[in-house]
Design a protein around this motif. Structure first.
Motif, PDB file in Angstrom:
ATOM      1  N   ARG A  32       0.854  -1.190   0.000  1.00 53.47           N
ATOM      2  CA  ARG A  32       0.000   0.000   0.000  1.00 53.47           C
ATOM      3  C   ARG A  32       0.887   1.235   0.000  1.00 53.47           C
ATOM      4  N   GLU A  33       0.610   2.136  -0.883  1.00 54.66           N
ATOM      5  CA  GLU A  33       1.375   3.381  -1.000  1.00 54.66           C
ATOM      6  C   GLU A  33       0.706   4.489  -0.193  1.00 54.66           C
ATOM      7  N   GLU A  34       1.520   5.218   0.569  1.00 52.43           N
ATOM      8  CA  GLU A  34       1.037   6.406   1.281  1.00 52.43           C
ATOM      9  C   GLU A  34       1.963   7.562   0.907  1.00 52.43           C
ATOM     10  N   LEU A  35       1.448   8.515   0.160  1.00 55.06           N
ATOM     11  CA  LEU A  35       2.243   9.644  -0.313  1.00 55.06           C
ATOM     12  C   LEU A  35       1.987  10.854   0.564  1.00 55.06           C
ATOM     13  N   ILE A  36       3.061  11.425   1.079  1.00 57.38           N
ATOM     14  CA  ILE A  36       2.996  12.641   1.890  1.00 57.38           C
ATOM     15  C   ILE A  36       3.840  13.689   1.182  1.00 57.38           C
ATOM     16  N   PRO A  37       3.224  14.717   0.609  1.00 63.36           N
ATOM     17  CA  PRO A  37       4.006  15.675  -0.170  1.00 63.36           C
ATOM     18  C   PRO A  37       4.958  16.488   0.691  1.00 63.36           C
ATOM     19  N   PHE A  38       6.075  16.865   0.088  1.00 61.44           N
ATOM     20  CA  PHE A  38       7.042  17.714   0.772  1.00 61.44           C
ATOM     21  C   PHE A  38       6.389  19.016   1.223  1.00 61.44           C
ATOM     22  N   GLY A  39       6.790  19.485   2.384  1.00 60.98           N
ATOM     23  CA  GLY A  39       6.464  20.824   2.828  1.00 60.98           C
ATOM     24  C   GLY A  39       7.660  21.733   2.605  1.00 60.98           C
ATOM     25  N   PRO A  40       7.706  22.878   3.282  1.00 61.42           N
ATOM     26  CA  PRO A  40       8.864  23.775   3.144  1.00 61.42           C
ATOM     27  C   PRO A  40      10.159  23.072   3.520  1.00 61.42           C
ATOM     28  N   GLY A  41      11.183  23.311   2.706  1.00 61.81           N
ATOM     29  CA  GLY A  41      12.465  22.668   2.958  1.00 61.81           C
ATOM     30  C   GLY A  41      12.501  21.211   2.573  1.00 61.81           C
ATOM     31  N   TRP A 199       4.664   5.358 -12.542  1.00 68.70           N
ATOM     32  CA  TRP A 199       5.196   6.396 -11.655  1.00 68.70           C
ATOM     33  C   TRP A 199       5.225   7.744 -12.378  1.00 68.70           C
ATOM     34  N   GLU A 200       5.711   7.757 -13.605  1.00 67.60           N
ATOM     35  CA  GLU A 200       5.825   9.005 -14.353  1.00 67.60           C
ATOM     36  C   GLU A 200       4.461   9.647 -14.577  1.00 67.60           C
ATOM     37  N   THR A 201       3.464   8.844 -14.922  1.00 67.66           N
ATOM     38  CA  THR A 201       2.119   9.379 -15.144  1.00 67.66           C
ATOM     39  C   THR A 201       1.604  10.080 -13.887  1.00 67.66           C
ATOM     40  N   ALA A 202       1.799   9.444 -12.747  1.00 64.72           N
ATOM     41  CA  ALA A 202       1.367  10.055 -11.487  1.00 64.72           C
ATOM     42  C   ALA A 202       2.178  11.308 -11.172  1.00 64.72           C
ATOM     43  N   ALA A 203       3.487  11.270 -11.455  1.00 64.93           N
ATOM     44  CA  ALA A 203       4.343  12.432 -11.181  1.00 64.93           C
ATOM     45  C   ALA A 203       3.907  13.638 -12.008  1.00 64.93           C
ATOM     46  N   LEU A 204       3.605  13.402 -13.269  1.00 65.17           N
ATOM     47  CA  LEU A 204       3.225  14.512 -14.144  1.00 65.17           C
ATOM     48  C   LEU A 204       1.884  15.123 -13.753  1.00 65.17           C
ATOM     49  N   ALA A 205       1.058  14.351 -13.056  1.00 61.01           N
ATOM     50  CA  ALA A 205      -0.250  14.852 -12.642  1.00 61.01           C
ATOM     51  C   ALA A 205      -0.227  15.566 -11.299  1.00 61.01           C
ATOM     52  N   GLU A 206       0.892  15.513 -10.583  1.00 55.67           N
ATOM     53  CA  GLU A 206       0.960  16.139  -9.262  1.00 55.67           C
ATOM     54  C   GLU A 206       0.858  17.660  -9.368  1.00 55.67           C
ATOM     55  N   PRO A 207       0.165  18.294  -8.422  1.00 58.13           N
ATOM     56  CA  PRO A 207       0.030  19.754  -8.470  1.00 58.13           C
ATOM     57  C   PRO A 207       1.141  20.502  -7.756  1.00 58.13           C
ATOM     58  N   TRP A 208       1.993  19.799  -7.002  1.00 58.48           N
ATOM     59  CA  TRP A 208       2.948  20.464  -6.129  1.00 58.48           C
ATOM     60  C   TRP A 208       4.201  20.867  -6.873  1.00 58.48           C
ATOM     61  N   ILE A 209       4.714  22.034  -6.525  1.00 52.67           N
ATOM     62  CA  ILE A 209       5.965  22.521  -7.091  1.00 52.67           C
ATOM     63  C   ILE A 209       6.958  22.702  -5.942  1.00 52.67           C
ATOM     64  N   VAL A 210       8.139  22.100  -6.104  1.00 50.15           N
ATOM     65  CA  VAL A 210       9.205  22.237  -5.125  1.00 50.15           C
ATOM     66  C   VAL A 210      10.406  22.843  -5.839  1.00 50.15           C
TER      67      VAL A 210
END
Length: 215
Positions: A32-41, A199-210
């Motif tokens: 099971r995958e649990e994705l937690i997006p990066f915050g500041p830093g 993985w790439e398909t999901a990455a390209l759909a992510e809204p987050w910018i770091v």
């Protein structure tokens, strides 16, 4: 068997998350995958709750906690020996582990100058000292392993060693670092693998910018 839970960060940026994820996915191992997006830093308060290092990836298996990409792959390889995450032949297995450890501990110039970013338009950059040497060494590893195995992956079939080098495939492409035909053939095979494409398909759909200096 108790569920495996793999905690990861942004698929567009998190090279260390990518490694165990593509290894397990390519091998057909259920988790099971649990994705937690990066915050500041490029961190997150939950990372500290999940892992003693305060970083991801980390694998939870019941009460067991396994952190660091290669340790996760090794742990799962023991749980699922029939999945053949490592080559069956002992000599090949030793080579696969050696080059995986070299990837884990080395190539710092390349990793620092060229962060993984699957959305990045292909564009060369001025290369800091050490990057060209890292690229040359990686190409040598790939060339030797592919000659030995006959390809299309480093040890014939996709293995943990390919997973450990997967983010490099993106770096070579995104920063326009290589010209060698054998290198490009290998990177094309990697990018065509169904696990890579998922993985790439999901990455390209992510809204987050770091920002690149934080990833």
């Amino acid at each position: 068997m108790t569920d495996l839970i793999l905690y990861i960060a942004n698929k567009n940026y998190s090279s260390w998350s990518f490694r165990p994820w593509i290894a397990l996915t390519a091998a057909g191992i259920p988790f099971r995958e649990e994705l937690i997006p990066f915050g500041p830093g490029a961190t997150h308060p939950r990372f500290r709750e999940l892992s003693p290092t305060g970083k991801v990836p980390v694998l939870h298996h019941g009460q067991v906690r396994v952190w660091e990409s290669l340790a996760i792959i090794e742990y799962v390889a023991e749980l699922y020996p029939d999945a053949r995450l490592w080559p069956a032949d002992r000599e090949n297995r030793s080579l696969a582990r050696s080059i995986s450890m070299e990837m884990l501990s080395g190539f710092r110039a390349l990793r620092s100058a060229c962060p993984m970013n699957l959305r990045r338009p292909v564009k060369a950059i001025p290369l800091p000292e050490g990057v060209s040497g890292d690229v040359a060494r990686i190409e040598t590893i790939w060339r030797e392993m592919l000659k030995r195995s006959g390809g299309p992956f480093l040890f014939g079939a996709f293995s943990a060693a390919d997973a450990m080098f997967a983010p490099v495939v993106n770096r070579f492409a995104a920063y326009d670092l290589v010209r060698d035909a054998d290198t490009i053939a290998y990177t094309d095979a990697m990018r065509a693998h169904p696990a890579w494409r998922a993985w790439e398909t999901a990455a390209l759909a992510e809204p987050w910018i770091v920002p690149e200096d934080e990833a």
